[in-house]
Design an enzyme around this catalytic site. Structure first.
Site, PDB file in Angstrom:
ATOM      1  N   GLU A  53      32.023  49.143  28.540  1.00  0.00           N
ATOM      2  CA  GLU A  53      31.205  49.075  27.340  1.00  0.00           C
ATOM      3  C   GLU A  53      31.078  50.444  26.665  1.00  0.00           C
ATOM      4  O   GLU A  53      31.093  50.559  25.441  1.00  0.00           O
ATOM      5  CB  GLU A  53      29.802  48.545  27.680  1.00  0.00           C
ATOM      6  CG  GLU A  53      29.783  47.149  28.279  1.00  0.00           C
ATOM      7  CD  GLU A  53      29.812  47.147  29.808  1.00  0.00           C
ATOM      8  OE1 GLU A  53      29.174  46.273  30.399  1.00  0.00           O
ATOM      9  OE2 GLU A  53      30.482  48.044  30.403  1.00  0.00           O
ATOM     10  N   THR A 307      47.902  35.760  64.471  1.00  0.00           N
ATOM     11  CA  THR A 307      46.812  36.401  63.730  1.00  0.00           C
ATOM     12  C   THR A 307      46.393  35.558  62.531  1.00  0.00           C
ATOM     13  O   THR A 307      45.203  35.331  62.288  1.00  0.00           O
ATOM     14  CB  THR A 307      47.242  37.804  63.268  1.00  0.00           C
ATOM     15  OG1 THR A 307      47.595  38.590  64.407  1.00  0.00           O
ATOM     16  CG2 THR A 307      46.119  38.494  62.509  1.00  0.00           C
TER      17      THR A 307
END
Length: 364
Positions: A53, A307
C-alpha cells in the site's frame, strides 16, 4: 470480468512477484484506480521493507487524485506497528475514500482491526472480492496462523505403472534414476526457492545424496530437514555442504541450517543441528511443531516413499505435486496415494504433472 475483479487480479499478480522473499510477511499487492485508470501500484518484496500500500500510494504523482480514488489490496491492510507503520493510517491520511480487500488477515495482530479502523474513519470498505484466490495465494501464511504449523507440500515422481523407485537390485550401481526431465528439474528448484524448508527421509540421503538447494533458480536455499529413524547419515553427504544461494535469507543468512530429526544415537555433523525425537508422539508432528517454533511457514517434502506415507497417514499435508513418467518400472517401491481437489496440470516431454489440494483443506 468486472472492473473490480480485474483490478484485484492485478493485485494478485503483483503480490506473487514477492513469492519466496517476503517471509514471515504475506504476499500483498496494491492497485490504486482513479476514474477507471490505474494511477499507482506496488507489491511487498521483503520483510522490513515498505508494504504494498505504501509503495502504491507513493507511486501516485498527483496526490490530490487519491481523494477520489479506490485502492485494491488482496489482504487486509495492517493496523499495527511492526518494522513499518500501519498501512491503515497512511490510507486514511491520504484521503482515499474506497478500499476493496480480497480477504481479512487472520494474524492475531490484525484479525479485522484494519478493516474496522478504516470503517471508523468513514471509509467505504468492500471485503471478500476473489477471497478464495486471495487466501490460496497466502496459504502458507494462513496455515501458520490458523493451524499453528507450516504449510506442507508433498512432491514426488512416479513411473507410468505407479512406482516411485526401481527395484533395489536393478538400482545397484546406478545412483539416482530420473523420471522427469531437465525442464521439470528447473521447475522443482523454483518451487524450492518459494518454500522455507525442504524435507527428505534418511534413505533418500543415503541413496540419492541430494544437495537440497536452489541451483537452477534464483532465490534462497530452504532449510534442509532430514527425518531418519536411525540417524545413519554420512557426514560427507552433500546436504551438509555450503548452499548456492546468491541472496541471504533474512532468518538464516546465505543458507538455511540443516536439521536432522532422529530417534537414534548419532555424532555431530558440520552445519547440522541434531534433534532427538521423543517417544509417544508421531515424528511428523514433532517435526512440524519444531519448524513452526522456528518461524517457518512452509515445507516441501521430496521423499522417499516411507517419509511421504508417514505424513499422508497422519493427514499432515496440504498440497501434492505429482510427476508421472511415460516409462514403466515393472516393480519397485510403490508410489504414495493421495486424494484431493485438482488444482492444475501440465504436460512435459517426459512426464505429466498434476497438482492437488487436500480435499478438507480449510485455507482456501
Amino acid at each position: 470480468m468486472g472492473n473490480d475483479e480485474k483490478y484485484m487480479r492485478r493485485c494478485l499478480d503483483l503480490a506473487k512477484k514477492g513469492e519466496g522473499f517476503t517471509y514471515p510477511n504475506p504476499l500483498v499487492g496494491a492497485v490504486i484506480v482513479h476514474n477507471g485508470k490505474i494511477i499507482g501500484e506496488g507489491f511487498h518484496l521483503k520483510a522490513g521493507g515498505p508494504h504494498a500500500e505504501v509503495i502504491a500510494i507513493n507511486s501516485v504523482k498527483d496526490k490530490e487524485l487519491l481523494k477520489n480514488s479506490t485502492i485494491y489490496v488482496n489482504l487486509e491492510p495492517c493496523s499495527h506497528h511492526g518494522k513499518t507503520p500501519p498501512c491503515t493510517d497512511l490510507i486514511i491520511r491520504s484521503g482515499i475514500p474506497d478500499i476493496v480487500v480480497g480477504t481479512p488477515d487472520s494474524n492475531d495482530k490484525v484479525s479485522g482491526e484494519g478493516i474496522r479502523k478504516l470503517k471508523a474513519a468513514g471509509r467505504n470498505v468492500m471485503v471478500g472480492l476473489l477471497r478464495e484466490e486471495s487466501r490460496y495465494l497466502n496459504r502458507r501464511f494462513f496455515t501458520t496462523h490458523e493451524k499453528k504449523r507450516p504449510y506442507v507440500i508433498l512432491k514426488w515422481a512416479e513411473s507410468s505403472d505407479g512406482f516411485i523407485d526401481i527395484d533395489a537390485t536393478a538400482r545397484e550401481g546406478r545412483g539416482s534414476y530420473w523420471i522427469s526431465g531437465s525442464a521439470e528439474r528447473v521447475l522443482v528448484h523454483r518451487w524450492r526457492a518459494a518454500e522455507q524448508a525442504i524435507l527428505v527421509g534418511g534413505r533418500t540421503v543415503r541413496v540419492d545424496n541430494p544437495e537440497l538447494n536452489v541451483r537452477f533458480w534464483s532465490g534462497y536455499d530452504p532449510v534442509r530437514v532430514v527425518l531418519s529413524r536411525s540417524g545413519n547419515i554420512e557426514k560427507s553427504a552433500s546436504l551438509f555442504k555450503t548452499g548456492n544461494s546468491s541472496d541471504k535469507d533474512p532468518l538464516f543468512g546465505s543458507r538455511g541450517p540443516t536439521l536432522l530429526f532422529t530417534r537414534g544415537e548419532t555424532g555431530s555433523f558440520t552445519g547440522c543441528e541434531v534433534i532427538k525425537l521423543s517417544d509417544g508422539t508421531e515424528a511428523a508432528v514433532q517435526v512440524l511443531d519444531q519448524l513452526y517454533k522456528m518461524g517457518l511457514q512452509s515445507v516441501i517434502i521430496e521423499g522417499g516413499a516411507e517419509t511421504l506415507n508417514h505424513f499422508i497417514s497422519l493427514e499432515l499435508w496440504d498440497e501434492a505435486r505429482i510427476f508421472t513418467g511415460k516409462v514403466p518400472f515393472y516393480g519397485g517401491v510403490r508410489a504414495p496415494k493421495v486424494s484431493g481437489k485438482p488444482i492444475c496440470s501440465w504436460t512435459f516431454d517426459k512426464c505429466t504433472l498434476k497438482v492437488a489440494q487436500k480435499s478438507d483443506n480449510t485455507i482456501s
